[in-house]
Write an enzyme that holds these catalytic residues in place. Structure first.
Site, PDB file in Angstrom:
ATOM      1  CE  LYS A  38      -4.277  -2.001   1.668  1.00 10.32           C
ATOM      2  NZ  LYS A  38      -5.266  -2.191   2.731  1.00 10.32           N
ATOM      3  NE  ARG A  87      -7.285  -8.824   1.167  1.00 10.92           N
ATOM      4  CZ  ARG A  87      -6.993  -8.065   0.118  1.00 10.92           C
ATOM      5  NH1 ARG A  87      -6.055  -7.125   0.207  1.00 10.92           N
ATOM      6  NH2 ARG A  87      -7.640  -8.220  -1.020  1.00 10.92           N
TER       7      ARG A  87
HETATM    8  C1  9MG Z   1      -9.966  -6.112  -0.108  1.00  9.03           C
HETATM    9  N1  9MG Z   1      -8.999  -5.454   0.730  1.00  9.03           N
HETATM   10  C2  9MG Z   1      -8.072  -4.539   0.331  1.00  9.03           C
HETATM   11  N2  9MG Z   1      -7.361  -4.129   1.390  1.00  9.03           N
HETATM   12  C3  9MG Z   1      -7.842  -4.793   2.475  1.00  9.03           C
HETATM   13  C4  9MG Z   1      -7.534  -4.787   3.835  1.00  9.03           C
HETATM   14  O1  9MG Z   1      -6.600  -3.987   4.335  1.00  9.03           O
HETATM   15  N3  9MG Z   1      -8.233  -5.591   4.658  1.00  9.03           N
HETATM   16  C5  9MG Z   1      -9.217  -6.392   4.174  1.00  9.03           C
HETATM   17  N4  9MG Z   1      -9.888  -7.178   5.051  1.00  9.03           N
HETATM   18  N5  9MG Z   1      -9.564  -6.438   2.881  1.00  9.03           N
HETATM   19  C6  9MG Z   1      -8.888  -5.635   2.053  1.00  9.03           C
END
Ligand code: 9MG
Length: 280
Positions: free
Chosen positions: A222, A257
């Site tokens: 990000k 994630r």
């Molecule tokens: C779909 N998506 C994109 N960024 C995310 C994040 O930080 N957390 C979650 N749960 N989904 C995300």
């Protein structure tokens, strides 16, 4: 701590890695449906082999400024991929969606987790989530993806705002009949937050432990990572992203994630080896 995911268990005593599988048209090099499925499967298999415990499949982009798509388009993109992965790989499948129809169809197709960045606020989503038995990830977001990065503002310290909104989302779910033990929380890095908000939140992430729910974080590649490292290209943000993931798990996160499964799994193996030597 064990999270029940349909007919499977996820051990959250140690951090687990969730690999990102975007099935938006811009994530494929050619537009043909058949090869889209083949490419999605190949990528899923690669992440599984690299150690991902969960594959998060998303058919609608949630990037700032991204367009919304119809439910039919989303079903068309996501459900065949869920079915194909469920048939072939022994991995947990998460579906990144805000749509009631997709929640229901994904659960029938073999998904184990629903990941909703809008915390079940779209029409029918709360009832849809109550009607299935899968865990739901509720995420903090300030605004809507289309406009959330237009000068985001907070009246409270960021971690308090996040905690308040997540507490309200959890209560709303419980009132709708979604058992608390089915919920996962996520502070939503980058969703209606500038770089300073994101780093304040990362610094104070442990504040979210007061909800006593599994914590998922997503900082992979990000902008906040690039703002600290000076790396403008997303693919050059791997080391920064893995560093942030380690900070998250030291502050209580248990699901990370990420786009970069191999590197993140290795970092989590080091964290787990350290946790194993702690007092239970
Ligand atoms: C779909 N998506 C994109 N960024 C995310 C994040 O930080 N957390 C979650 N749960 N989904 C995300």
């Amino acid at each position: 701590m064990i999270l029940r995911c349909g007919n499977r268990n996820l051990n959250l005593k140690y951090p687990q890695v969730m690999g990102i599988l975007n099935v938006t048209p811009d994530s494929f090099s050619d537009g043909g449906r058949f090869s889209d499925l083949g490419q999605a499967l190949y990528h899923a298999e690669q992440m599984f082999t690299q150690g991902a415990a969960i594959i998060d499949i998303g058919g609608e982009s949630t990037r700032p400024g991204a367009k919304t798509i119809s439910v039919e388009q989303e079903l068309d993109r996501v459900i065949p991929v869920v079915e194909a992965i469920a048939r072939r790989l022994d991995v947990l499948i998460s579906v990144d969606t805000s749509s009631a129809q997709v929640i229901i169809s994904a659960s029938k197709a073999g998904a184990h987790i629903i990941n909703d960045v809008r915390s079940l606020t779209r029409e029918g989503a709360l009832a849809a989530a109550a009607s299935i038995e899968l865990p739901i990830c509720l995420m903090h977001m300030n605004g809507e993806p289309q406009s959330m990065q237009d000068n985001p503002q907070y009246l409270l310290p960021i971690e308090q705002d996040v905690l308040q909104q997540l507490t309200a989302s959890v209560a709303r779910c419980e009132q709708a009949g979604i058992e608390r033990q089915r919920l996962i929380i996520d502070p939503g890095f980058g969703f209606g937050k500038n770089d300073q908000h994101n780093y304040q939140l990362l610094n104070r992430l442990e504040a979210l432990q007061s909800l006593k729910l599994p914590l998922l974080t997503g900082l992979s590649r990000k902008r906040m990572i690039g703002s600290a490292t000076g790396q403008s290209g997303a693919a050059n943000r791997v080391i920064g992203s893995v560093s942030a993931a380690v900070i998250c798990v030291l502050k209580g996160a248990r699901i990370i994630r990420t786009h970069d499964v191999k590197e993140t799994v290795e970092a989590m193996q080091v964290v787990s080896a350290t946790f194993r030597e702690g007092n239970d």
